[in-house]
Design an enzyme around this catalytic site. Structure first.
Site, mmCIF file in Angstrom:
data_model
loop_
_atom_site.group_PDB
_atom_site.id
_atom_site.type_symbol
_atom_site.label_atom_id
_atom_site.label_comp_id
_atom_site.label_asym_id
_atom_site.label_seq_id
_atom_site.Cartn_x
_atom_site.Cartn_y
_atom_site.Cartn_z
ATOM 1 N N ASP B 192 0.786 -1.223 -0.086
ATOM 2 C CA ASP B 192 0.039 0.141 -0.093
ATOM 3 C C ASP B 192 0.884 1.137 0.015
ATOM 4 O O ASP B 192 1.663 1.571 0.731
ATOM 5 C CB ASP B 192 -1.035 -0.338 1.273
ATOM 6 C CG ASP B 192 -1.615 1.098 1.561
ATOM 7 O OD1 ASP B 192 -1.665 1.999 0.622
ATOM 8 O OD2 ASP B 192 -2.379 1.254 2.451
ATOM 9 N N HIS B 364 -4.180 4.374 6.512
ATOM 10 C CA HIS B 364 -3.086 3.948 5.979
ATOM 11 C C HIS B 364 -1.844 4.385 6.653
ATOM 12 O O HIS B 364 -1.734 5.409 7.010
ATOM 13 C CB HIS B 364 -2.971 4.617 4.491
ATOM 14 C CG HIS B 364 -4.224 4.191 3.720
ATOM 15 N ND1 HIS B 364 -4.200 2.907 2.864
ATOM 16 C CD2 HIS B 364 -5.381 4.668 3.708
ATOM 17 C CE1 HIS B 364 -5.490 3.034 2.335
ATOM 18 N NE2 HIS B 364 -6.055 3.951 2.622
#
Lengths: 554, 554
Positions: B192, B364
């Site tokens: 990610d 995130h």
């Protein structure tokens, strides 16, 4: 009734941009600033937005002059438009007037204005108004706030400011001067609300210089390209000194940057070491070159964006380049800037932006600075200016917390006529102060309706249906359909065929449908077909193109 | 040549959204995730963007199944579209599969999928692929990363993660499990990249709970309205517990929120104290009521935006309300969100958003977390995923700094076919992986050309000129001009009259102009008029409307 003081914002309230404020005492009028606003993304096709200054135009016989706080476009950009209709004197500091002169020359309206340079702490009289400047720290040199003495009391207008103690260029905001200028207290304070949603203090410009110094030291091999605002002259000065320190020459690209640097250098606002500047094409080893470019906002024609697109005539971005984005992104520009950054990375550059390093700080004070100003000025009345509605409200609450009586805090709209006799305050009937859209050469001719049409067109395109009829109102040929922005003709042959069938079906229905409407009622029949086709296309596609049937007598 | 492993991203690279990745070994295929993307602002009129999954559809005989990392729309939203063309098994954790089931039922494609619930650290075999889940901390419960054992070596896919040590819900990212699952090392890591431009670590979710606790304690009089993402279930849990602590009932408004809460409650992901939830219209004193609403992004039909517009059926925002925006603004939505905030302030609410308080943190990980993952996994090959181009590049450089050989770091585009035999890696011929636009019922029928037309229409509108001619190609009546989105007819009578004169002038010029072109060359004549009128309007207005002349035989 005695004479009253009126303060009428024509722009800058409920928005960031097109700042313009009228002050009146009796029949005497002055104006502070005359800016433009860059369009929001739902202002389709608009180049610029102006304040509606009809009130000033209609009352220009009462106008004593126009006072400018600083040279940013949201404070001076409207002048060329205003001066087409008004002849007046304009007052500002040396750099501000220099920038205005260049702009008015370009637009060929210089003869309409008498330009008056005032010192950073100068004062002058306009009718019953005594205006005194006080220096403020902001992101362009020569920025001032105003103390305006009126028979009703003193008004303080901060202009755009921050309370930076170590600003680039060394110019701090002189609140002490404001205190000295207002020995009898302040009737009303108008203060910059831009950062009313940022807690604490805005970091000092000094951190930017320190961070750039560090980055310059790290980038020992390739070129350094810095994008920044052309008007951030004090930062440009810092960058040039750092370039010299790190043994780099400086080249400029971007018209506004080249012009501003030339102007500021001529006027002594920018000291450029001998031999530092080189032409953009000059042969200098990469590690000895620094390029200053426009394009912080990802503007399509800016120098940096042309580099990103590979369309810059003299410069190709390459592996080894360090690109530094030294400027904040204006809300609404994030996607364009993001796309530009993506392309610069694709070309192999190392791009430093956003939170990766503190290479930009705001030119506006944050909440703690706003509180400090309120506590220094201690106004009776407070009017937050220069901000969107949320900023004005947050600033208003801050003022209440800082001791201004809640009933003396006024959140105004553009056009509101705030009035006071020095004892009490009230609102007079507002004056017109709408957005005036500039689209190409059209000024004020694009209204809300056209904007709505553009919005609808942008979503689903349009359909024009040409329907030939004879004298008996019978279909006299095949209907034709012209369309753009809906579905590509390639993919829509069946759909358009079905639409033509739908039109024919209306004629077959005879009496109930169209034929009963006479030729004289052509418009009515077109309305009928518009509805039929809108329904048809929505049923088939769930889209709502603009539908315009045209009945043609053949 | 021995069999090879191929990794083909069909979406999610060079963009944030529509994540979808194909893995192949020999003739065996699996797919990880199948998301949608919300349109960027220059995708005029588009509702959704899908990955182009033709490659999967055409090779579905080789597909062993589809594996989901979590239940966010950018990972599962494309399933209803894919399943219209593909029948397959779908694997995910309980909540993820629950959300997918609801979505597939709604879209009536449930019968196309065999849904398989897998535990947070479950494992299963799909052909030559052994897939093991490992729990990750993210902003929705039931999120996992994947260790995929293949004959060529182990592949690790992080899914969306952060390394939050004190997350809401208590679920941390289990890198230790990844180590245990990969005793022979990791061939390739897909990780990610969302926050690759954020230094340091993403703050823990715990700070949000603490800040909300403080704000709840301060807001003692009026209602509290919190806007948050419907999928932030762990935060919803915290808010409900805080509501109970501060003696407030909780009401929900917004369809996605109501549905997600019901689903998560049924599945045990949300523990709601008895009697806490009340109907939105229930009579509860203001200071004992907390309202959870959708609308963090200012979406036009969301509950909070309807409140801002005064169009919510049960709720009017009023003075005394505290509104907390507990969610981040997606780039491109800033202006819409700003307008909504302005309206909420106008209605008298105190709105807490942005930097005013830490009421949201990202789901995130930031750069230090990315580095930690790289150092824990120590992959031979690294492929940054889930990010725009700039994020992929920044993540790639971080990997190089963390010890991955520069030549083993691959920045891929959607459709790139990365191949490896376990020893070396290379790129095969790419597969098609464009944006597929959904506009109403039209899927994939809107292409780049239509988008360009919509853009031009949004800027300056259009002009259709109807030009009647007789059999001799002479003008046979008054030309008619139909226009929308250009200038309002009210303001343009003179301009349109001049345009008609311009058309007539072309006929008067005779041979040189139009008349020489025969009826058979009607299209050519229309091209001629298009040019004449484009030039005319640009000269007069500096605008470039779409101009479509139509020659009509009468």
């Amino acid at each position: 009734m005695s004479k009253k003081l009126r303060i009428i914002p024509l722009g800058g309230l409920g928005e960031i941009g097109k700042n313009m404020t009228v002050l009146e005492y009796g029949r005497n009028m002055i104006v502070v600033d005359c800016g433009v606003m860059f369009p929001e993304s739902d202002m389709y096709g608009i180049d610029l937005v102006l304040p509606q200054f009809d009130y000033v135009v209609q009352n220009q016989d009462r106008l004593h002059g126009l006072v400018l706080t600083h040279g940013h476009m949201d404070h001076i950009g409207g002048l060329p438009y205003l001066l087409r209709q008004v002849k007046t004197s304009i007052y500002g500091t040396e750099l501000t007037i220099g920038m205005v002169r260049r702009k008015l020359e370009e637009d060929k309206v210089l003869q309409q204005a008498q330009l008056r340079v005032v010192g950073d702490d100068g004062a002058f009289q306009l009718g019953p108004f005594k205006i005194s400047f006080f220096p403020v720290a902001h992101s362009i040199p020569g920025s001032v706030g105003l103390v305006i003495d009126t028979p009703a009391g003193a008004v303080v207008h901060t202009g755009d400011y921050k309370l930076d103690e170590t600003p680039a260029g060394g110019r701090t905001t002189d609140l002490e001067r404001v205190r000295r200028l207002t020995p009898n207290g302040v009737l009303a304070l108008l203060a910059d609300s831009t950062n009313a949603d940022r807690p604490g203090r805005t970091p000092t410009e000094k951190v930017v210089a320190a961070e750039l110094d560090r980055l310059f030291a790290e980038a020992t091999q390739g070129r350094i390209i810095i994008a920044t605002f052309a008007s951030l002259l004090a930062r440009l000065q810092e960058i040039m000194l750092l370039a010299q320190k790190h043994g780099r020459k400086v080249a400029l690209t971007g018209r506004s940057l080249e012009e501003n640097v030339a102007l500021a250098r001529d006027m002594g606002y920018l000291k450029i070491p001998q031999g530092l500047l080189v032409e953009i094409g000059a042969r200098v080893p990469d590690k000895q070159l620094l390029i200053l470019a426009t394009g912080v906002q990802g503007e399509p024609r800016s120098a940096l964006n042309r580099m990103a697109q590979g369309e810059h005539r003299q410069l190709q971005v390459k592996r080894g380049d360090t690109i530094i984005i030294s400027g904040g992104v204006i809300p609404g520009n994030e996607e364009e800037v993001g796309r530009m950054l993506n392309k610069l990375f694709e070309r192999g550059a190392n791009v430093i932006y956003g939170k990766l390093a503190t290479v930009h700080v705001s030119g506006h004070g944050s909440r703690d600075e706003m509180r400090a100003v309120l506590e220094a000025v201690r106004p009776k009345y407070f009017i937050p200016v220069h901000g969107e509605t949320r900023h004005l409200h947050l600033h208003a609450r801050l003022a209440e917390n800082a001791g201004v009586a809640a009933e003396n805090v006024y959140i105004l709209n553009n056009g509101a006529a705030w009035a006071t006799d020095g004892q009490k305050a009230w609102l007079d009937k507002p004056v017109p102060a709408a957005d005036v859209f500039v689209d190409g050469r059209l000024i004020g001719e694009i209204g809300v309706r056209v904007m709505q049409d553009r919005r609808q067109l942008s979503q689903d395109g349009f359909i024009v249906a040409l329907i030939p009829v004879n004298a008996n109102n019978k279909l006299a040929g095949e209907p034709e359909i012209i369309s753009r922005g809906f579905v590509h003709p390639h993919n829509s042959a069946d759909l358009m065929q079905a639409a033509r069938q739908e039109i024919k079906r209306q004629f077959k229905r005879g009496k109930k449908g169209v034929a009963k409407e006479s030729v004289a009622e052509g418009r009515l029949a077109e309305g009928h077909f518009a509805e039929v086709l809108q329904n048809f296309f929505y049923r088939e596609t769930h889209s709502r193109p603009v539908v315009l049937p045209s009945i043609i007598q053949v």
